[in-house]
Design an enzyme around this catalytic site. Structure first.
Site, mmCIF file in Angstrom:
data_model
loop_
_atom_site.group_PDB
_atom_site.id
_atom_site.type_symbol
_atom_site.label_atom_id
_atom_site.label_comp_id
_atom_site.label_asym_id
_atom_site.label_seq_id
_atom_site.Cartn_x
_atom_site.Cartn_y
_atom_site.Cartn_z
ATOM 1 N N ASP A 1 0.864 -1.179 0.000
ATOM 2 C CA ASP A 1 0.000 0.000 0.000
ATOM 3 C C ASP A 1 0.901 1.230 0.000
ATOM 4 O O ASP A 1 2.019 1.198 0.539
ATOM 5 C CB ASP A 1 -0.869 0.036 1.249
ATOM 6 C CG ASP A 1 -1.683 -1.245 1.427
ATOM 7 O OD1 ASP A 1 -2.049 -1.848 0.400
ATOM 8 O OD2 ASP A 1 -1.924 -1.637 2.582
ATOM 9 N N ASP B 1 -1.452 -2.770 -4.515
ATOM 10 C CA ASP B 1 -2.496 -3.163 -3.567
ATOM 11 C C ASP B 1 -3.273 -1.911 -3.156
ATOM 12 O O ASP B 1 -3.820 -1.237 -4.012
ATOM 13 C CB ASP B 1 -1.896 -3.929 -2.382
ATOM 14 C CG ASP B 1 -2.972 -4.650 -1.577
ATOM 15 O OD1 ASP B 1 -3.939 -5.135 -2.189
ATOM 16 O OD2 ASP B 1 -2.864 -4.709 -0.347
ATOM 17 N N ASP C 1 -4.540 1.902 3.554
ATOM 18 C CA ASP C 1 -5.302 0.854 4.234
ATOM 19 C C ASP C 1 -5.161 1.038 5.741
ATOM 20 O O ASP C 1 -4.067 1.329 6.243
ATOM 21 C CB ASP C 1 -4.806 -0.542 3.839
ATOM 22 C CG ASP C 1 -5.245 -0.933 2.421
ATOM 23 O OD1 ASP C 1 -5.869 -0.099 1.732
ATOM 24 O OD2 ASP C 1 -4.957 -2.068 2.015
ATOM 25 N N ARG D 1 -13.419 0.251 -3.278
ATOM 26 C CA ARG D 1 -12.967 0.460 -1.895
ATOM 27 C C ARG D 1 -12.668 1.928 -1.595
ATOM 28 O O ARG D 1 -11.545 2.283 -1.260
ATOM 29 C CB ARG D 1 -11.709 -0.359 -1.587
ATOM 30 C CG ARG D 1 -11.853 -1.845 -1.847
ATOM 31 C CD ARG D 1 -10.601 -2.591 -1.430
ATOM 32 N NE ARG D 1 -10.734 -4.028 -1.684
ATOM 33 C CZ ARG D 1 -9.767 -4.916 -1.509
ATOM 34 N NH1 ARG D 1 -8.576 -4.510 -1.090
ATOM 35 N NH2 ARG D 1 -9.964 -6.183 -1.749
#
Ligand code: CA
Ligand code: CA
Length: 447
Positions: A219, A259, A263, A316
């Protein structure tokens, strides 16, 4: 600041987990003239302002203010000064995929000496030959892991607690790094562009989805392992110029090298993301990585996401498990020619509490308002006063009208977000955010 004791014009605030108190700036002294790197999160600005608030390294002594323009300088700044408040001003562009002497490292450099070969890996695990049951293991998977570990060691950097890291100018950026706030508390990230944390060694998972998937590790910024009090503001997060759409298909699936963008997982808590620009990225903000309660997520993962622009983001934005997440006054833009396929924006995951108010969605022909919400075992969501293409729209009703009975989402009546700055009408949001998100500041001090 209920835990603070005023002493001679300064404040002492209890550090994380019983650490000795550290001196911090008196937040009441903050003015419009306070240099960027000395500013703290204003009171009432999202979950990161809860209880002791978020001051980062604002009170750093002169010895703990670092101007860095290379990777070596940046890592040295992170490693110095212990738990003392620290300011890091990033100048120019820093590339994570570089050796100690500054020379560039390629994917081939990491693979050197490991025997990893993508061609051999593709041959060894081709589902067309071996079927979908063959999980990667054996020499090529071992070699991939070795090479991946070398890259991880090179690009994965932890920002310490009580730190403010800022771009010194709007042009400051870090490319290729997998930054983390890993179990640390009280961190401010502002005015910085983080781009393209590409994984040189995606792993094939034949059991992910119905056709298998390539999965990557990194991330751009991971808030993990009970990290708390994090303010991410006026920063930019993007894969550009290395979009996954430019990668080939292997085994018929996209060879995805990215990714998440930001997060928030593993019991982390009290995060505010404001005035950021997120663009050209697929899986953007994962809040909670598992339905299992064993990583300390229940009662945590409280995040406020306000006044950000999301442009050409696939999914997301955010996808939530467990957390109480307040999403207001953001602009979600999907352009006609986006290289990232649009899946959904707001993901209602297991035991999630998403509250979406007065956001603006700009969708092209062919993307319906019913697609804005995705359900991933969630049962309820609150949406109110959001606008789709300029028109106030009940996006939960749109979602429910298109969803199967078992996938309906109720209104979440369990909470009402507090800790908000001004909430603007959704229709005003696109113009309001047009030129005010992402890095726009110049740091003060002796530059
Ligand atoms: Ca993944
Ligand atoms: Ca991740």
């Amino acid at each position: 600041m209920s835990a603070a004791i005023a002493i001679a014009g300064a404040l002492l605030v209890a550090g994380p987990a019983g650490a000795s108190p550290v001196p911090v700036a008196d937040p009441t002294a903050q003015t419009a003239q306070t240099p960027l790197e000395r500013q703290i999160l204003p009171t009432g600005n999202g979950w990161a302002s809860e209880d002791t608030g978020t001051t980062g390294g604002s009170a750093a002594e002169a010895a703990n203010v670092y101007d860095v323009s290379t990777k070596a300088e940046l890592l040295a700044a992170f490693a110095t000064g212990g738990n003392q408040p620290k300011i890091v001003r990033v100048h120019g562009s820093i590339d994570a995929n570089t050796a100690a002497d500054g020379s560039p490292l390629t994917c081939e450099s990491y693979a050197d000496g490991t025997n990893y070969s993508l061609a051999q890996y593709l041959e060894d695990f081709d589902p067309a030959t071996y079927g979908r049951d063959r999980k990667p293991e054996g020499p090529q998977e071992d070699a991939r892991r070795l090479a991946a570990a070398k890259q991880a060691k090179t690009i994965r950097w932890d920002i310490p607690g009580n730190t403010t890291i800022v771009g010194a100018t709007p042009g400051s950026s870090i490319t290729g790094a997998a930054l983390r706030i890993n179990g640390a508390s009280n961190v401010i990230v502002r005015n910085l562009t983080l781009r393209d944390a590409a994984d040189c060694f995606p792993a094939w998972d034949p059991t992910d989805g119905t056709e298998g998937n390539w999965n990557s590790e990194y991330d751009l910024l991971q808030v993990i392992n009970k990290a708390t009090h994090v303010w991410i503001d006026h920063s930019a997060f993007t894969d550009a110029p290395n979009l996954d759409s430019s990668q080939p298909l292997y085994f018929g699936r996209p060879y995805q090298v990215h990714d998440g963008a930001v997060d928030v997982t593993n019991g982390s808590d009290l995060v505010t993301m404001s005035y950021n620009r997120f663009s050209d990225h697929d899986k953007l903000l994962l809040i909670g990585s598992t339905d299992s309660p064993t990583r300390g997520d229940p009662g945590k993962l409280r995040v406020t996401i306000h006044h950000n622009v999301f442009e050409n983001v696939g999914q997301r934005a955010p996808r939530v498990r467990f957390g109480h997440v307040d999403v207001y006054n953001n602009h979600f833009k999907v352009t006609e020619d986006s290289a990232i396929p649009y899946e959904y924006s707001l993901g209602a995951g297991f035991s999630s509490h998403l509250y979406a108010e007065a956001n603006a969605f700009t969708l092209p022909a062919g993307v319906d308002a019913a697609e804005i919400i995705g359900r991933y075992k969630g049962t309820a969501i609150t949406t109110t006063a959001n606008a789709v293409n300029g028109k106030i729209t009940d996006i939960r009703a749109e979602y429910n009208a298109a969803a199967a009975p078992a996938d309906q989402l109720a209104e979440d009546t369990s909470w009402i977000p507090a800790l908000r700055t001004q909430v603007h009408p959704a229709q005003a949001v696109p113009a309001l955010l047009k030129d005010s998100t992402g890095p726009v500041f110049t740091a003060g001090g002796d530059l």
